[in-house]
Scaffold this motif. Structure first.
Motif, mmCIF file in Angstrom:
data_model
loop_
_atom_site.group_PDB
_atom_site.id
_atom_site.type_symbol
_atom_site.label_atom_id
_atom_site.label_comp_id
_atom_site.label_asym_id
_atom_site.label_seq_id
_atom_site.Cartn_x
_atom_site.Cartn_y
_atom_site.Cartn_z
ATOM 1 N N VAL A 13 2.337 7.525 11.841
ATOM 2 C CA VAL A 13 1.692 7.715 13.138
ATOM 3 C C VAL A 13 0.183 7.718 12.927
ATOM 4 O O VAL A 13 -0.324 8.138 11.882
ATOM 5 C CB VAL A 13 2.143 9.002 13.851
ATOM 6 N N THR A 14 -0.534 7.219 13.930
ATOM 7 C CA THR A 14 -1.989 7.151 13.841
ATOM 8 C C THR A 14 -2.614 8.021 14.920
ATOM 9 O O THR A 14 -2.093 8.123 16.028
ATOM 10 C CB THR A 14 -2.501 5.706 13.976
ATOM 11 N N VAL A 15 -3.748 8.633 14.570
ATOM 12 C CA VAL A 15 -4.472 9.494 15.505
ATOM 13 C C VAL A 15 -5.926 9.033 15.563
ATOM 14 O O VAL A 15 -6.495 8.611 14.559
ATOM 15 C CB VAL A 15 -4.389 10.978 15.106
ATOM 16 N N GLY A 16 -6.521 9.146 16.743
ATOM 17 C CA GLY A 16 -7.881 8.698 16.946
ATOM 18 C C GLY A 16 -8.880 9.834 17.028
ATOM 19 O O GLY A 16 -9.507 10.199 16.041
ATOM 20 N N ALA A 17 -9.049 10.404 18.225
ATOM 21 C CA ALA A 17 -10.103 11.400 18.437
ATOM 22 C C ALA A 17 -9.957 12.608 17.520
ATOM 23 O O ALA A 17 -10.956 13.186 17.080
ATOM 24 C CB ALA A 17 -10.112 11.841 19.897
ATOM 25 N N GLN A 18 -8.725 13.008 17.205
ATOM 26 C CA GLN A 18 -8.558 14.149 16.298
ATOM 27 C C GLN A 18 -9.094 13.840 14.905
ATOM 28 O O GLN A 18 -9.682 14.698 14.247
ATOM 29 C CB GLN A 18 -7.079 14.546 16.227
ATOM 30 N N ALA A 19 -8.908 12.595 14.454
ATOM 31 C CA ALA A 19 -9.453 12.201 13.151
ATOM 32 C C ALA A 19 -10.969 12.091 13.213
ATOM 33 O O ALA A 19 -11.672 12.424 12.244
ATOM 34 C CB ALA A 19 -8.839 10.875 12.712
ATOM 35 N N LEU A 20 -11.480 11.636 14.337
ATOM 36 C CA LEU A 20 -12.924 11.518 14.531
ATOM 37 C C LEU A 20 -13.596 12.885 14.390
ATOM 38 O O LEU A 20 -14.632 13.017 13.728
ATOM 39 C CB LEU A 20 -13.173 10.908 15.908
ATOM 40 N N ALA A 21 -12.999 13.893 15.014
ATOM 41 C CA ALA A 21 -13.625 15.214 15.070
ATOM 42 C C ALA A 21 -13.252 16.117 13.900
ATOM 43 O O ALA A 21 -13.885 17.168 13.717
ATOM 44 C CB ALA A 21 -13.244 15.907 16.375
ATOM 45 N N ASN A 22 -12.258 15.716 13.128
ATOM 46 C CA ASN A 22 -11.784 16.561 12.028
ATOM 47 C C ASN A 22 -11.649 15.728 10.761
ATOM 48 O O ASN A 22 -10.588 15.161 10.487
ATOM 49 C CB ASN A 22 -10.439 17.184 12.392
ATOM 50 N N ILE A 75 0.843 -1.196 0.000
ATOM 51 C CA ILE A 75 0.000 0.000 0.000
ATOM 52 C C ILE A 75 0.882 1.252 0.000
ATOM 53 O O ILE A 75 1.623 1.507 0.958
ATOM 54 C CB ILE A 75 -0.924 0.019 1.230
ATOM 55 N N ALA A 76 0.814 2.025 -1.087
ATOM 56 C CA ALA A 76 1.560 3.277 -1.176
ATOM 57 C C ALA A 76 0.775 4.376 -0.465
ATOM 58 O O ALA A 76 -0.443 4.510 -0.652
ATOM 59 C CB ALA A 76 1.779 3.657 -2.631
ATOM 60 N N LEU A 77 1.472 5.159 0.358
ATOM 61 C CA LEU A 77 0.834 6.222 1.129
ATOM 62 C C LEU A 77 1.387 7.578 0.697
ATOM 63 O O LEU A 77 2.597 7.733 0.543
ATOM 64 C CB LEU A 77 1.086 6.035 2.629
ATOM 65 N N PRO A 78 0.526 8.601 0.556
ATOM 66 C CA PRO A 78 1.005 9.915 0.138
ATOM 67 C C PRO A 78 1.682 10.702 1.249
ATOM 68 O O PRO A 78 2.398 11.670 0.988
ATOM 69 C CB PRO A 78 -0.283 10.616 -0.308
ATOM 70 N N HIS A 79 1.430 10.314 2.497
ATOM 71 C CA HIS A 79 2.077 10.954 3.643
ATOM 72 C C HIS A 79 2.014 9.968 4.801
ATOM 73 O O HIS A 79 1.816 8.770 4.582
ATOM 74 C CB HIS A 79 1.428 12.310 3.965
ATOM 75 N N ARG A 80 2.206 10.442 6.047
ATOM 76 C CA ARG A 80 2.420 9.521 7.157
ATOM 77 C C ARG A 80 1.487 9.730 8.353
ATOM 78 O O ARG A 80 1.771 9.269 9.461
ATOM 79 C CB ARG A 80 3.873 9.612 7.628
ATOM 80 N N LEU A 81 0.382 10.399 8.144
ATOM 81 C CA LEU A 81 -0.589 10.641 9.210
ATOM 82 C C LEU A 81 -1.839 9.810 8.919
ATOM 83 O O LEU A 81 -2.593 10.110 7.993
ATOM 84 C CB LEU A 81 -0.944 12.126 9.294
ATOM 85 N N ALA A 82 -2.039 8.752 9.696
ATOM 86 C CA ALA A 82 -3.111 7.796 9.441
ATOM 87 C C ALA A 82 -4.187 7.879 10.519
ATOM 88 O O ALA A 82 -3.965 8.385 11.620
ATOM 89 C CB ALA A 82 -2.548 6.384 9.372
ATOM 90 N N MET A 83 -5.351 7.338 10.186
ATOM 91 C CA MET A 83 -6.495 7.321 11.098
ATOM 92 C C MET A 83 -6.525 6.000 11.850
ATOM 93 O O MET A 83 -6.541 4.926 11.244
ATOM 94 C CB MET A 83 -7.785 7.509 10.306
ATOM 95 N N ALA A 84 -6.530 6.076 13.174
ATOM 96 C CA ALA A 84 -6.545 4.885 14.019
ATOM 97 C C ALA A 84 -7.929 4.257 14.054
ATOM 98 O O ALA A 84 -8.944 4.920 13.808
ATOM 99 C CB ALA A 84 -6.112 5.253 15.439
ATOM 100 N N PRO A 85 -8.012 2.965 14.379
ATOM 101 C CA PRO A 85 -9.322 2.313 14.509
ATOM 102 C C PRO A 85 -10.067 2.822 15.734
ATOM 103 O O PRO A 85 -9.477 2.983 16.802
ATOM 104 C CB PRO A 85 -8.961 0.833 14.653
ATOM 105 N N MET A 86 -11.366 3.069 15.563
ATOM 106 C CA MET A 86 -12.197 3.566 16.662
ATOM 107 C C MET A 86 -13.587 2.954 16.562
ATOM 108 O O MET A 86 -14.266 3.125 15.547
ATOM 109 C CB MET A 86 -12.308 5.093 16.607
ATOM 110 N N THR A 87 -14.020 2.271 17.604
ATOM 111 C CA THR A 87 -15.376 1.726 17.648
ATOM 112 C C THR A 87 -16.379 2.866 17.665
ATOM 113 O O THR A 87 -16.256 3.811 18.439
ATOM 114 C CB THR A 87 -15.551 0.850 18.895
ATOM 115 N N ARG A 88 -17.398 2.782 16.787
ATOM 116 C CA ARG A 88 -18.409 3.844 16.731
ATOM 117 C C ARG A 88 -19.835 3.316 16.888
ATOM 118 O O ARG A 88 -20.774 4.108 17.022
ATOM 119 C CB ARG A 88 -18.303 4.629 15.411
ATOM 120 N N ASP A 89 -20.042 1.989 16.843
ATOM 121 C CA ASP A 89 -21.359 1.390 17.124
ATOM 122 C C ASP A 89 -22.477 1.980 16.267
ATOM 123 O O ASP A 89 -23.532 2.371 16.778
ATOM 124 C CB ASP A 89 -21.707 1.550 18.603
ATOM 125 N N ARG A 90 -22.282 1.989 14.972
ATOM 126 C CA ARG A 90 -23.300 2.552 14.088
ATOM 127 C C ARG A 90 -23.613 1.650 12.888
ATOM 128 O O ARG A 90 -24.115 2.133 11.868
ATOM 129 C CB ARG A 90 -22.877 3.950 13.617
#
Length: 357
Positions: A311-320, A18-33
Protein backbone atom coordinates in the motif's frame (compact mmCIF):
# COMPACT_ATOMS: atom_id res chain seq x y z
CA UNK A 1 2.31 -10.25 21.75
CA UNK A 2 -1.14 -10.44 20.04
CA UNK A 3 -1.58 -9.61 16.41
CA UNK A 4 -2.78 -6.11 15.57
CA UNK A 5 -4.69 -4.93 12.45
CA UNK A 6 -1.47 -3.33 11.18
CA UNK A 7 0.69 -6.45 11.37
CA UNK A 8 0.02 -7.24 7.71
CA UNK A 9 2.11 -4.18 6.80
CA UNK A 10 5.33 -5.52 8.23
CA UNK A 11 5.97 -8.75 6.31
CA UNK A 12 8.72 -8.71 3.63
CA UNK A 13 7.84 -9.09 -0.04
CA UNK A 14 9.25 -8.40 -3.50
CA UNK A 15 8.03 -6.45 -6.50
CA UNK A 16 9.81 -7.71 -9.57
CA UNK A 17 13.54 -7.44 -8.98
CA UNK A 18 13.15 -5.21 -5.92
CA UNK A 19 13.09 -6.86 -2.48
CA UNK A 20 11.09 -4.91 0.11
CA UNK A 21 11.48 -5.22 3.91
CA UNK A 22 7.79 -4.47 4.49
CA UNK A 23 4.71 -3.26 2.61
CA UNK A 24 4.19 0.44 3.38
CA UNK A 25 5.48 2.54 0.47
CA UNK A 26 5.67 6.25 -0.29
CA UNK A 27 3.40 7.45 -3.10
CA UNK A 28 4.55 9.92 -5.77
CA UNK A 29 3.87 13.56 -4.88
CA UNK A 30 4.70 16.67 -6.90
CA UNK A 31 6.70 19.10 -4.74
CA UNK A 32 8.00 21.68 -7.29
CA UNK A 33 11.45 22.09 -5.77
CA UNK A 34 13.86 21.28 -8.59
CA UNK A 35 15.83 23.94 -10.50
CA UNK A 36 14.22 25.78 -13.45
CA UNK A 37 16.23 23.41 -15.67
CA UNK A 38 14.59 20.38 -14.04
CA UNK A 39 17.68 19.31 -12.08
CA UNK A 40 17.19 17.71 -8.64
CA UNK A 41 19.22 19.36 -5.87
CA UNK A 42 20.82 18.47 -2.58
CA UNK A 43 17.60 19.52 -0.86
CA UNK A 44 15.69 16.93 -2.90
CA UNK A 45 18.27 14.30 -1.92
CA UNK A 46 17.81 15.17 1.76
CA UNK A 47 14.01 14.97 1.47
CA UNK A 48 13.98 11.51 -0.09
CA UNK A 49 16.76 10.13 2.13
CA UNK A 50 14.78 11.19 5.21
CA UNK A 51 11.99 8.86 4.04
CA UNK A 52 14.17 5.87 3.17
CA UNK A 53 12.57 3.62 5.80
CA UNK A 54 9.46 3.32 3.61
CA UNK A 55 9.38 -0.02 1.82
CA UNK A 56 9.73 1.80 -1.50
CA UNK A 57 9.87 5.43 -2.54
CA UNK A 58 8.06 6.36 -5.75
CA UNK A 59 9.36 9.79 -6.67
CA UNK A 60 7.47 12.83 -7.83
CA UNK A 61 6.47 12.89 -11.49
CA UNK A 62 9.54 13.40 -13.66
CA UNK A 63 9.31 14.53 -17.27
CA UNK A 64 10.80 12.11 -19.84
CA UNK A 65 11.30 14.93 -22.37
CA UNK A 66 11.22 18.71 -22.63
CA UNK A 67 7.65 18.54 -23.98
CA UNK A 68 6.64 16.39 -21.02
CA UNK A 69 6.86 19.28 -18.55
CA UNK A 70 3.69 21.04 -17.46
CA UNK A 71 4.41 22.53 -14.03
CA UNK A 72 7.01 24.90 -12.63
CA UNK A 73 10.19 23.46 -11.08
CA UNK A 74 9.48 19.78 -11.73
CA UNK A 75 12.43 17.46 -12.37
CA UNK A 76 13.33 15.84 -15.66
CA UNK A 77 15.33 12.76 -16.58
CA UNK A 78 16.40 13.53 -20.14
CA UNK A 79 19.60 15.62 -19.82
CA UNK A 80 23.02 14.80 -18.39
CA UNK A 81 22.56 17.47 -15.70
CA UNK A 82 19.27 15.93 -14.63
CA UNK A 83 20.78 12.45 -14.50
CA UNK A 84 23.60 13.77 -12.30
CA UNK A 85 21.05 15.45 -10.03
CA UNK A 86 19.04 12.27 -9.66
CA UNK A 87 22.25 10.35 -8.91
CA UNK A 88 22.65 12.50 -5.78
CA UNK A 89 19.11 11.54 -4.75
CA UNK A 90 19.43 7.80 -5.37
CA UNK A 91 22.84 7.65 -3.69
CA UNK A 92 21.42 9.35 -0.60
CA UNK A 93 18.41 7.02 -0.44
CA UNK A 94 20.53 3.92 -0.90
CA UNK A 95 23.02 5.10 1.73
CA UNK A 96 20.07 5.36 4.13
CA UNK A 97 18.98 1.80 3.30
CA UNK A 98 16.08 2.64 0.99
CA UNK A 99 14.78 1.69 -2.43
CA UNK A 100 13.62 4.26 -5.00
CA UNK A 101 11.91 4.25 -8.39
CA UNK A 102 11.55 7.35 -10.55
CA UNK A 103 8.06 8.07 -11.83
CA UNK A 104 8.03 9.04 -15.51
CA UNK A 105 5.28 11.64 -16.02
CA UNK A 106 4.49 13.34 -19.31
CA UNK A 107 1.83 15.91 -18.48
CA UNK A 108 0.47 16.20 -22.04
CA UNK A 109 -2.21 18.89 -22.21
CA UNK A 110 -2.03 19.70 -18.47
CA UNK A 111 0.61 22.33 -19.05
CA UNK A 112 1.36 25.94 -19.82
CA UNK A 113 4.19 27.29 -22.03
CA UNK A 114 5.20 29.77 -19.33
CA UNK A 115 6.21 26.88 -17.08
CA UNK A 116 8.80 25.46 -19.47
CA UNK A 117 12.20 26.69 -20.67
CA UNK A 118 11.23 26.17 -24.33
CA UNK A 119 7.80 27.89 -24.14
CA UNK A 120 6.19 25.57 -26.68
CA UNK A 121 2.49 24.76 -27.02
CA UNK A 122 1.53 21.65 -25.00
CA UNK A 123 0.97 18.38 -26.86
CA UNK A 124 -1.84 15.88 -26.42
CA UNK A 125 -3.71 13.01 -28.07
CA UNK A 126 -6.18 15.55 -29.52
CA UNK A 127 -6.34 19.34 -29.80
CA UNK A 128 -8.88 19.70 -26.98
CA UNK A 129 -8.26 22.31 -24.29
CA UNK A 130 -8.71 21.03 -20.74
CA UNK A 131 -10.93 22.86 -18.30
CA UNK A 132 -9.20 24.59 -15.43
CA UNK A 133 -6.22 26.81 -14.80
CA UNK A 134 -2.51 26.25 -14.40
CA UNK A 135 -0.36 28.02 -11.81
CA UNK A 136 2.50 29.96 -13.42
CA UNK A 137 5.08 32.43 -12.18
CA UNK A 138 2.67 35.25 -13.08
CA UNK A 139 -0.30 33.60 -11.39
CA UNK A 140 -3.08 31.22 -12.49
CA UNK A 141 -3.71 31.10 -16.24
CA UNK A 142 -6.12 29.14 -18.41
CA UNK A 143 -4.45 26.16 -19.99
CA UNK A 144 -4.12 26.66 -23.76
CA UNK A 145 -5.40 24.37 -26.46
CA UNK A 146 -2.77 21.69 -27.02
CA UNK A 147 -1.34 20.57 -30.33
CA UNK A 148 -2.38 17.10 -31.46
CA UNK A 149 0.55 14.72 -31.76
CA UNK A 150 0.94 13.20 -35.20
CA UNK A 151 1.00 9.41 -35.45
CA UNK A 152 4.76 9.59 -35.93
CA UNK A 153 5.16 11.87 -32.93
CA UNK A 154 3.24 9.42 -30.75
CA UNK A 155 5.77 6.73 -31.67
CA UNK A 156 8.59 9.20 -30.95
CA UNK A 157 7.08 9.91 -27.52
CA UNK A 158 7.17 6.19 -26.76
CA UNK A 159 10.90 6.35 -27.47
CA UNK A 160 11.20 9.34 -25.12
CA UNK A 161 9.88 7.11 -22.33
CA UNK A 162 12.35 4.38 -23.32
CA UNK A 163 15.31 6.77 -23.16
CA UNK A 164 14.10 8.27 -19.89
CA UNK A 165 13.88 4.81 -18.32
CA UNK A 166 17.46 4.08 -19.35
CA UNK A 167 18.51 7.45 -17.93
CA UNK A 168 16.75 6.69 -14.63
CA UNK A 169 18.69 3.45 -14.26
CA UNK A 170 21.90 5.30 -15.20
CA UNK A 171 21.03 7.73 -12.39
CA UNK A 172 20.92 4.82 -9.93
CA UNK A 173 17.17 4.29 -9.61
CA UNK A 174 15.99 0.78 -8.73
CA UNK A 175 13.36 1.09 -11.46
CA UNK A 176 10.72 3.37 -12.90
CA UNK A 177 6.98 3.84 -12.61
CA UNK A 178 5.08 4.90 -15.73
CA UNK A 179 2.46 7.50 -14.78
CA UNK A 180 -0.72 6.36 -16.50
CA UNK A 181 -3.04 8.15 -14.06
CA UNK A 182 -4.35 11.53 -12.88
CA UNK A 183 -5.20 12.99 -16.28
CA UNK A 184 -1.68 13.15 -17.72
CA UNK A 185 -0.62 12.01 -21.19
CA UNK A 186 -1.01 8.23 -20.86
CA UNK A 187 -4.36 8.72 -19.12
CA UNK A 188 -5.40 11.21 -21.78
CA UNK A 189 -4.96 8.52 -24.43
CA UNK A 190 -7.14 6.16 -22.35
CA UNK A 191 -9.96 8.67 -21.93
CA UNK A 192 -12.98 9.33 -24.11
CA UNK A 193 -12.96 13.13 -23.85
CA UNK A 194 -9.25 13.93 -24.32
CA UNK A 195 -8.67 11.34 -27.06
CA UNK A 196 -10.73 11.88 -30.23
CA UNK A 197 -8.14 10.42 -32.59
CA UNK A 198 -9.07 8.48 -35.70
CA UNK A 199 -5.73 6.71 -36.19
CA UNK A 200 -4.64 3.49 -34.46
CA UNK A 201 -4.25 5.31 -31.11
CA UNK A 202 -7.90 6.32 -30.78
CA UNK A 203 -11.50 5.24 -31.10
CA UNK A 204 -11.95 1.73 -29.75
CA UNK A 205 -10.73 0.47 -26.40
CA UNK A 206 -8.00 -1.39 -28.28
CA UNK A 207 -6.89 1.87 -29.89
CA UNK A 208 -6.99 3.93 -26.71
CA UNK A 209 -4.89 1.47 -24.68
CA UNK A 210 -2.27 1.16 -27.43
CA UNK A 211 -0.09 4.06 -26.27
CA UNK A 212 0.04 2.80 -22.67
CA UNK A 213 0.91 -0.69 -23.88
CA UNK A 214 3.62 0.56 -26.22
CA UNK A 215 5.19 2.73 -23.52
CA UNK A 216 5.20 -0.15 -21.02
CA UNK A 217 6.64 -2.52 -23.61
CA UNK A 218 9.41 -0.09 -24.57
CA UNK A 219 10.38 0.61 -20.97
CA UNK A 220 10.37 -3.09 -20.01
CA UNK A 221 12.50 -3.91 -23.05
CA UNK A 222 14.98 -1.18 -22.11
CA UNK A 223 15.47 -1.76 -18.37
CA UNK A 224 13.75 -5.09 -17.69
CA UNK A 225 10.19 -5.89 -16.70
CA UNK A 226 11.31 -6.51 -13.12
CA UNK A 227 12.23 -2.84 -12.79
CA UNK A 228 9.09 -1.46 -14.47
CA UNK A 229 5.81 -0.48 -12.82
CA UNK A 230 2.78 1.43 -14.08
CA UNK A 231 0.22 3.55 -12.24
CA UNK A 232 -3.46 3.87 -13.21
CA UNK A 233 -6.45 5.69 -11.70
CA UNK A 234 -9.71 4.19 -12.99
CA UNK A 235 -12.72 6.53 -12.87
CA UNK A 236 -10.63 9.42 -11.58
CA UNK A 237 -11.89 12.68 -13.18
CA UNK A 238 -8.85 14.69 -12.06
CA UNK A 239 -7.49 17.09 -14.69
CA UNK A 240 -10.72 17.06 -16.71
CA UNK A 241 -10.77 13.36 -17.61
CA UNK A 242 -13.88 11.43 -18.61
CA UNK A 243 -14.06 7.66 -19.05
CA UNK A 244 -17.34 6.35 -20.42
CA UNK A 245 -16.33 2.68 -20.30
CA UNK A 246 -14.21 2.15 -17.18
CA UNK A 247 -15.34 -1.44 -16.60
CA UNK A 248 -14.40 -2.36 -20.16
CA UNK A 249 -11.32 -0.15 -20.52
CA UNK A 250 -9.26 -1.12 -17.49
CA UNK A 251 -9.72 -4.89 -17.62
CA UNK A 252 -8.71 -4.67 -21.30
CA UNK A 253 -5.65 -2.60 -20.42
CA UNK A 254 -4.61 -4.93 -17.61
CA UNK A 255 -5.10 -8.02 -19.79
CA UNK A 256 -2.89 -6.43 -22.45
CA UNK A 257 -0.19 -5.49 -19.93
CA UNK A 258 -0.22 -8.79 -18.02
CA UNK A 259 1.98 -10.76 -20.48
CA UNK A 260 4.77 -8.20 -19.98
CA UNK A 261 5.18 -9.50 -16.41
CA UNK A 262 5.92 -6.01 -15.07
CA UNK A 263 7.14 -5.59 -11.51
CA UNK A 264 3.89 -4.05 -10.37
CA UNK A 265 0.61 -2.32 -11.12
CA UNK A 266 -0.14 0.72 -8.92
CA UNK A 267 -3.86 1.49 -8.62
CA UNK A 268 -5.17 4.81 -7.33
CA UNK A 269 -8.40 3.48 -5.89
CA UNK A 270 -11.53 5.63 -6.28
CA UNK A 271 -13.90 3.37 -4.37
CA UNK A 272 -15.04 0.89 -7.03
CA UNK A 273 -14.43 -2.31 -5.07
CA UNK A 274 -15.77 -4.54 -7.85
CA UNK A 275 -13.29 -3.11 -10.34
CA UNK A 276 -10.41 -3.40 -7.88
CA UNK A 277 -11.27 -7.07 -7.30
CA UNK A 278 -11.38 -7.64 -11.08
CA UNK A 279 -7.97 -6.03 -11.59
CA UNK A 280 -6.55 -8.04 -8.68
CA UNK A 281 -7.72 -11.23 -10.38
CA UNK A 282 -6.34 -10.24 -13.79
CA UNK A 283 -2.94 -8.91 -12.67
CA UNK A 284 -0.23 -11.59 -12.37
CA UNK A 285 2.41 -9.79 -10.28
CA UNK A 286 2.51 -7.33 -7.38
CA UNK A 287 -0.41 -4.95 -6.92
CA UNK A 288 0.15 -1.62 -5.16
CA UNK A 289 -2.99 0.18 -3.95
CA UNK A 290 -3.30 3.84 -3.02
CA UNK A 291 -6.56 4.26 -1.08
CA UNK A 292 -6.43 8.02 -0.64
CA UNK A 293 -7.91 9.29 2.61
CA UNK A 294 -8.28 5.83 4.17
CA UNK A 295 -6.95 5.13 7.63
CA UNK A 296 -4.05 2.78 8.13
CA UNK A 297 -6.25 -0.05 9.35
CA UNK A 298 -8.18 -0.02 6.06
CA UNK A 299 -4.93 0.03 4.10
CA UNK A 300 -3.54 -2.88 6.10
CA UNK A 301 -6.78 -4.78 5.51
CA UNK A 302 -6.14 -4.58 1.76
CA UNK A 303 -2.97 -6.57 2.34
CA UNK A 304 -4.38 -8.97 4.94
CA UNK A 305 -7.37 -9.77 2.71
CA UNK A 306 -5.36 -10.14 -0.49
CA UNK A 307 -6.51 -7.03 -2.37
CA UNK A 308 -2.99 -5.56 -2.40
CA UNK A 309 0.61 -6.64 -1.96
CA UNK A 310 1.86 -3.17 -1.01
CA UNK A 311 0.00 0.00 0.00
CA UNK A 312 1.17 3.53 -0.73
CA UNK A 313 0.62 6.68 1.31
CA UNK A 314 1.04 10.29 0.26
CA UNK A 315 0.49 13.16 2.69
CA UNK A 316 1.34 11.04 5.73
CA UNK A 317 4.73 10.21 4.21
CA UNK A 318 5.22 13.86 3.27
CA UNK A 319 4.67 15.03 6.85
CA UNK A 320 6.33 12.11 8.63
CA UNK A 321 9.78 11.21 7.33
CA UNK A 322 9.87 8.43 9.94
CA UNK A 323 6.29 7.29 9.33
CA UNK A 324 7.22 3.61 9.57
CA UNK A 325 8.87 4.06 12.95
CA UNK A 326 5.96 6.15 14.24
CA UNK A 327 3.36 3.58 13.24
CA UNK A 328 5.30 0.64 14.61
CA UNK A 329 5.82 2.38 17.96
CA UNK A 330 2.32 3.86 18.16
CA UNK A 331 3.67 7.42 18.21
CA UNK A 332 1.50 10.37 17.11
CA UNK A 333 1.83 11.63 13.54
CA UNK A 334 2.78 15.08 12.31
CA UNK A 335 0.02 16.99 10.50
CA UNK A 336 0.71 17.93 6.86
CA UNK A 337 0.82 21.63 6.02
CA UNK A 338 -0.90 22.11 2.62
CA UNK A 339 0.43 25.67 2.27
CA UNK A 340 3.95 24.28 1.74
CA UNK A 341 3.12 21.33 -0.51
CA UNK A 342 4.23 23.04 -3.74
CA UNK A 343 7.35 25.11 -4.22
CA UNK A 344 9.53 26.89 -1.72
CA UNK A 345 12.54 25.66 0.24
CA UNK A 346 13.12 23.51 3.29
CA UNK A 347 10.02 24.73 5.14
CA UNK A 348 7.34 22.09 4.88
CA UNK A 349 9.76 19.88 2.97
CA UNK A 350 12.72 18.70 5.02
CA UNK A 351 11.88 20.28 8.38
CA UNK A 352 9.10 17.99 9.61
CA UNK A 353 10.30 16.64 12.98
CA UNK A 354 11.24 13.01 13.55
CA UNK A 355 10.87 11.10 16.79
CA UNK A 356 14.63 11.27 17.22
CA UNK A 357 14.62 15.05 16.90
Amino acid sequence: MPDTPLDALWTPTAIGDIALPHRLAMAPMTRDRSTPEGVPTGLNAEYYAQRASHALIVTEGTQPSADGQGYLLTPGIHTEEQIAGWRKVTDAVHAAGGRIVIQLMHTGRIAHPDNTPHGRQPVAPSAIRPAGTMFTASGPQSMPQPRELTTGEVAATVEDFRRAAAAAVEAGADGVEIHGASGYLVHQFLSTNANRRTDRYGGSVEGRIRFALEVATAVAEEIGAGRTGIRISPANPYNDIEEDDTHELYPALVRALAPLNLAYLHVVHAGDEELLDTLRTLWPTALLVNRAGADLAARAADIAEGRADVVTVGAQALANPDLVERIRSGAPLNTPDPTTFYGGGAAGYTDYPTLAS
